[in-house]
Design a protein around this motif. Structure first.
Motif, PDB file in Angstrom:
ATOM      1  N   ASP A  10      -5.631  -0.034   4.676  1.00 51.29           N
ATOM      2  CA  ASP A  10      -5.626  -1.109   5.656  1.00 51.29           C
ATOM      3  C   ASP A  10      -4.173  -1.488   5.937  1.00 51.29           C
ATOM      4  O   ASP A  10      -3.304  -1.311   5.084  1.00 51.29           O
ATOM      5  CB  ASP A  10      -6.394  -2.310   5.085  1.00 51.29           C
ATOM      6  CG  ASP A  10      -6.501  -3.439   6.075  1.00 51.29           C
ATOM      7  OD1 ASP A  10      -5.894  -4.485   5.819  1.00 51.29           O
ATOM      8  OD2 ASP A  10      -7.160  -3.267   7.112  1.00 51.29           O
ATOM      9  N   HIS A  11      -3.886  -2.007   7.116  1.00 53.45           N
ATOM     10  CA  HIS A  11      -2.497  -2.328   7.469  1.00 53.45           C
ATOM     11  C   HIS A  11      -1.861  -3.315   6.505  1.00 53.45           C
ATOM     12  O   HIS A  11      -0.678  -3.251   6.239  1.00 53.45           O
ATOM     13  CB  HIS A  11      -2.418  -2.861   8.905  1.00 53.45           C
ATOM     14  CG  HIS A  11      -2.997  -4.216   9.079  1.00 53.45           C
ATOM     15  ND1 HIS A  11      -4.346  -4.435   9.195  1.00 53.45           N
ATOM     16  CD2 HIS A  11      -2.398  -5.417   9.126  1.00 53.45           C
ATOM     17  CE1 HIS A  11      -4.550  -5.732   9.335  1.00 53.45           C
ATOM     18  NE2 HIS A  11      -3.399  -6.352   9.284  1.00 53.45           N
ATOM     19  N   SER A  12      -2.632  -4.241   5.959  1.00 50.82           N
ATOM     20  CA  SER A  12      -2.055  -5.213   5.030  1.00 50.82           C
ATOM     21  C   SER A  12      -1.607  -4.541   3.728  1.00 50.82           C
ATOM     22  O   SER A  12      -0.659  -4.991   3.093  1.00 50.82           O
ATOM     23  CB  SER A  12      -3.047  -6.337   4.733  1.00 50.82           C
ATOM     24  OG  SER A  12      -4.206  -5.804   4.130  1.00 50.82           O
ATOM     25  N   GLU A  13      -2.261  -3.482   3.329  1.00 49.96           N
ATOM     26  CA  GLU A  13      -1.875  -2.735   2.136  1.00 49.96           C
ATOM     27  C   GLU A  13      -0.808  -1.689   2.441  1.00 49.96           C
ATOM     28  O   GLU A  13       0.056  -1.404   1.624  1.00 49.96           O
ATOM     29  CB  GLU A  13      -3.098  -2.061   1.508  1.00 49.96           C
ATOM     30  CG  GLU A  13      -4.123  -3.037   0.968  1.00 49.96           C
ATOM     31  CD  GLU A  13      -3.546  -3.883  -0.161  1.00 49.96           C
ATOM     32  OE1 GLU A  13      -2.845  -3.329  -1.033  1.00 49.96           O
ATOM     33  OE2 GLU A  13      -3.808  -5.100  -0.163  1.00 49.96           O
ATOM     34  N   PHE A  40       1.780  -1.737   4.459  1.00 51.25           N
ATOM     35  CA  PHE A  40       3.143  -2.262   4.524  1.00 51.25           C
ATOM     36  C   PHE A  40       3.692  -2.665   3.157  1.00 51.25           C
ATOM     37  O   PHE A  40       4.873  -2.928   3.020  1.00 51.25           O
ATOM     38  CB  PHE A  40       3.221  -3.419   5.502  1.00 51.25           C
ATOM     39  CG  PHE A  40       2.835  -3.015   6.902  1.00 51.25           C
ATOM     40  CD1 PHE A  40       3.357  -1.865   7.474  1.00 51.25           C
ATOM     41  CD2 PHE A  40       1.943  -3.759   7.633  1.00 51.25           C
ATOM     42  CE1 PHE A  40       3.011  -1.478   8.752  1.00 51.25           C
ATOM     43  CE2 PHE A  40       1.597  -3.389   8.919  1.00 51.25           C
ATOM     44  CZ  PHE A  40       2.128  -2.240   9.481  1.00 51.25           C
ATOM     45  N   LYS A  41       2.850  -2.696   2.154  1.00 51.86           N
ATOM     46  CA  LYS A  41       3.296  -3.002   0.796  1.00 51.86           C
ATOM     47  C   LYS A  41       3.652  -1.732   0.020  1.00 51.86           C
ATOM     48  O   LYS A  41       4.242  -1.815  -1.046  1.00 51.86           O
ATOM     49  CB  LYS A  41       2.197  -3.757   0.043  1.00 51.86           C
ATOM     50  CG  LYS A  41       1.902  -5.119   0.623  1.00 51.86           C
ATOM     51  CD  LYS A  41       0.756  -5.777  -0.092  1.00 51.86           C
ATOM     52  CE  LYS A  41       0.389  -7.091   0.557  1.00 51.86           C
ATOM     53  NZ  LYS A  41      -0.786  -7.709  -0.067  1.00 51.86           N
ATOM     54  N   ASP A  42       3.297  -0.579   0.568  1.00 51.41           N
ATOM     55  CA  ASP A  42       3.529   0.698  -0.096  1.00 51.41           C
ATOM     56  C   ASP A  42       5.030   0.959  -0.245  1.00 51.41           C
ATOM     57  O   ASP A  42       5.818   0.689   0.659  1.00 51.41           O
ATOM     58  CB  ASP A  42       2.877   1.822   0.711  1.00 51.41           C
ATOM     59  CG  ASP A  42       2.841   3.130  -0.042  1.00 51.41           C
ATOM     60  OD1 ASP A  42       2.790   3.105  -1.285  1.00 51.41           O
ATOM     61  OD2 ASP A  42       2.857   4.185   0.622  1.00 51.41           O
ATOM     62  N   ARG A  49       8.160   0.844   2.553  1.00 52.48           N
ATOM     63  CA  ARG A  49       9.274  -0.117   2.423  1.00 52.48           C
ATOM     64  C   ARG A  49      10.620   0.589   2.426  1.00 52.48           C
ATOM     65  O   ARG A  49      11.566   0.138   3.065  1.00 52.48           O
ATOM     66  CB  ARG A  49       9.107  -0.970   1.173  1.00 52.48           C
ATOM     67  CG  ARG A  49       8.011  -2.028   1.343  1.00 52.48           C
ATOM     68  CD  ARG A  49       7.941  -2.968   0.176  1.00 52.48           C
ATOM     69  NE  ARG A  49       7.288  -2.252  -0.924  1.00 52.48           N
ATOM     70  CZ  ARG A  49       7.691  -2.274  -2.185  1.00 52.48           C
ATOM     71  NH1 ARG A  49       8.709  -2.994  -2.540  1.00 52.48           N
ATOM     72  NH2 ARG A  49       7.056  -1.591  -3.101  1.00 52.48           N
TER      73      ARG A  49
END
Length: 62
Positions: free
Chosen positions: A17-20, A22-24, A28
């Motif tokens: 999911d996009h929220s997850e 961008f945390k990868d 980053r």
């Protein structure tokens, strides 16, 4: 880290999911490194050229 499996692989593809996403960590690092290419010229050079394009020397050449 999530990767796309090669053709013929039996490993299922995990879609983030996009929220997850961008945390990868890979994302980053890529995001931090892209700034190097976005702003190739410093502000002083941009202002110098801008002022030159507004002057008579530029008008006479163009």
């Amino acid at each position: 880290m999530t990767t796309t499996p090669e053709t013929g692989s039996h490993i299922p593809l995990k879609v983030l999911d996009h929220s997850e996403l961008f945390k990868d960590e890979v994302y980053r690092k890529q995001f931090e490194g892209k700034g190097e290419f976005e702003n190739g010229t410093d502000a002083a050079e941009v202002n110098r050229v801008l002022e030159w394009t507004r002057g008579w020397e530029y008008r006479e050449k163009n």
